[in-house]
Design a protein around this motif. Sequence first.
Motif, PDB file in Angstrom:
ATOM      1  N   GLU A  82       0.820  -1.205   0.000  1.00  0.00           N
ATOM      2  CA  GLU A  82       0.000   0.000   0.000  1.00  0.00           C
ATOM      3  C   GLU A  82       0.857   1.261   0.000  1.00  0.00           C
ATOM      4  N   GLU A  83       2.086   1.148   0.461  1.00  0.00           N
ATOM      5  CA  GLU A  83       3.009   2.273   0.474  1.00  0.00           C
ATOM      6  C   GLU A  83       3.807   2.346  -0.820  1.00  0.00           C
ATOM      7  N   ARG A  84       4.144   1.181  -1.388  1.00  0.00           N
ATOM      8  CA  ARG A  84       4.924   1.130  -2.629  1.00  0.00           C
ATOM      9  C   ARG A  84       4.222   0.253  -3.662  1.00  0.00           C
ATOM     10  N   PRO A  85       3.088   0.724  -4.186  1.00  0.00           N
ATOM     11  CA  PRO A  85       2.389  -0.068  -5.214  1.00  0.00           C
ATOM     12  C   PRO A  85       3.215  -0.228  -6.484  1.00  0.00           C
ATOM     13  N   ASP A  86       4.170   0.687  -6.730  1.00  0.00           N
ATOM     14  CA  ASP A  86       5.020   0.571  -7.909  1.00  0.00           C
ATOM     15  C   ASP A  86       5.919  -0.653  -7.810  1.00  0.00           C
ATOM     16  N   VAL A  87       6.560  -0.831  -6.659  1.00  0.00           N
ATOM     17  CA  VAL A  87       7.418  -1.998  -6.451  1.00  0.00           C
ATOM     18  C   VAL A  87       6.579  -3.277  -6.481  1.00  0.00           C
ATOM     19  N   ASP A  88       5.445  -3.253  -5.813  1.00  0.00           N
ATOM     20  CA  ASP A  88       4.559  -4.418  -5.768  1.00  0.00           C
ATOM     21  C   ASP A  88       4.122  -4.825  -7.174  1.00  0.00           C
ATOM     22  N   SER A  89       3.742  -3.856  -7.988  1.00  0.00           N
ATOM     23  CA  SER A  89       3.233  -4.143  -9.323  1.00  0.00           C
ATOM     24  C   SER A  89       4.290  -4.805 -10.194  1.00  0.00           C
ATOM     25  N   ILE A  90       5.502  -4.296 -10.157  1.00  0.00           N
ATOM     26  CA  ILE A  90       6.571  -4.838 -11.002  1.00  0.00           C
ATOM     27  C   ILE A  90       6.873  -6.283 -10.630  1.00  0.00           C
ATOM     28  N   TYR A  91       7.057  -6.538  -9.337  1.00  0.00           N
ATOM     29  CA  TYR A  91       7.453  -7.890  -8.934  1.00  0.00           C
ATOM     30  C   TYR A  91       6.273  -8.857  -8.932  1.00  0.00           C
ATOM     31  N   MET A  92       5.042  -8.338  -8.816  1.00  0.00           N
ATOM     32  CA  MET A  92       3.885  -9.221  -8.965  1.00  0.00           C
ATOM     33  C   MET A  92       3.806  -9.745 -10.396  1.00  0.00           C
ATOM     34  N   ARG A  93       4.154  -8.924 -11.367  1.00  0.00           N
ATOM     35  CA  ARG A  93       4.193  -9.402 -12.747  1.00  0.00           C
ATOM     36  C   ARG A  93       5.184 -10.547 -12.892  1.00  0.00           C
ATOM     37  N   ALA A  94       6.300 -10.437 -12.194  1.00  0.00           N
ATOM     38  CA  ALA A  94       7.303 -11.495 -12.258  1.00  0.00           C
ATOM     39  C   ALA A  94       6.772 -12.792 -11.650  1.00  0.00           C
ATOM     40  N   VAL A  95       6.156 -12.694 -10.487  1.00  0.00           N
ATOM     41  CA  VAL A  95       5.614 -13.884  -9.826  1.00  0.00           C
ATOM     42  C   VAL A  95       4.528 -14.528 -10.683  1.00  0.00           C
ATOM     43  N   GLN A  96       3.668 -13.723 -11.264  1.00  0.00           N
ATOM     44  CA  GLN A  96       2.607 -14.262 -12.118  1.00  0.00           C
ATOM     45  C   GLN A  96       3.186 -14.936 -13.350  1.00  0.00           C
ATOM     46  N   THR A 160      12.951 -10.163 -16.928  1.00  0.00           N
ATOM     47  CA  THR A 160      12.965  -8.707 -16.871  1.00  0.00           C
ATOM     48  C   THR A 160      12.530  -8.098 -18.199  1.00  0.00           C
ATOM     49  N   ARG A 161      12.985  -8.674 -19.304  1.00  0.00           N
ATOM     50  CA  ARG A 161      12.560  -8.169 -20.617  1.00  0.00           C
ATOM     51  C   ARG A 161      11.066  -8.365 -20.819  1.00  0.00           C
ATOM     52  N   ALA A 162      10.550  -9.514 -20.388  1.00  0.00           N
ATOM     53  CA  ALA A 162       9.121  -9.774 -20.549  1.00  0.00           C
ATOM     54  C   ALA A 162       8.286  -8.792 -19.730  1.00  0.00           C
ATOM     55  N   ILE A 163       8.734  -8.507 -18.505  1.00  0.00           N
ATOM     56  CA  ILE A 163       8.021  -7.555 -17.656  1.00  0.00           C
ATOM     57  C   ILE A 163       8.073  -6.159 -18.263  1.00  0.00           C
ATOM     58  N   SER A 164       9.248  -5.784 -18.782  1.00  0.00           N
ATOM     59  CA  SER A 164       9.422  -4.441 -19.331  1.00  0.00           C
ATOM     60  C   SER A 164       8.480  -4.191 -20.493  1.00  0.00           C
TER      61      SER A 164
END
Length: 280
Positions: A82-96, A160-164
């Motif tokens: 909730e404080e860093r949704p930017d960090v959460d969003s990027i790494y959630m894409r990786a986990v998914q 990382t390329r796929a997430i980008s």
Amino acid sequence: MPNRLAKETSPYLLQHKDNPVNWYPWGEEALARAGSEDKPIFLSVGYSTCHWCHVMAHESFEDEQTAAFLNEHFVCIKVDREERPDVDSIYMRAVQAVTGGGGWPMSVWLLPDGRPFYGGTYFPKSPRQGMPSFLQVLDRVLRAFHEDRAILERDAGNLTRAISQTIRLDGGDAQEAFDLRVLEFAFQNIAGQYDRQNGGFSPQPKFPPGMTIELLLRLYNRYGWRHALEMVSHTLDRMARGGIYDQIGGGFHRYSVDALWLVPHFEKMLYDNALLLRAY
């Protein structure tokens, strides 16, 4: 003795300030240490009202043996989504991408430069129901880091390329013309999903539709579309009368497990309540 999280303001991070894990908040200090010591990073993301976050904290992060292994072999970072949704969003894409699913607590392993190579969600203290224990996962990740580093580097690069490719920070060079037809199309789709009896825009479970409500209010304000205001008013009224609204403590829970807004899932999200406060 409290760890580095004792200096933070996030309720979630402060819940972990007395863990024996040597947690760092997200920032340059943790990344610099991982780089200088060439250690993998264990990134744990959650939020203060997350049930399974609390379970994993009690089972593993408060456990001295687990903490000792983490502290010796990893640089450990705690993030409040909730404080860093930017960090959460990027790494959630990786986990998914790695697992096909996601959720919280989110557990991600990164190379020292921050690129993810493996991830998951909740891991139990002891193996059960086909899930390995958290310590087993840590051991396997550590062995892969030391024995198969080239493979991890390759996988992290591909991931990382796929997430980008899924993240567009500047909107790209070519943008479709954004005119009234786009808004009309969006409005018709929203209206087609509208629950005329109970309000909201989905079957059960029902989540507070904060951003949809904001869009509809803007459409009514700008174009005078009466049905937009009617959908908003009906939805907000039904939510306020239902169990998703905490009639004693105030605020709205994360979602209702039924179509009537009656039985809540007992979590409260800061961003939901911020959006709903403005809407009401």
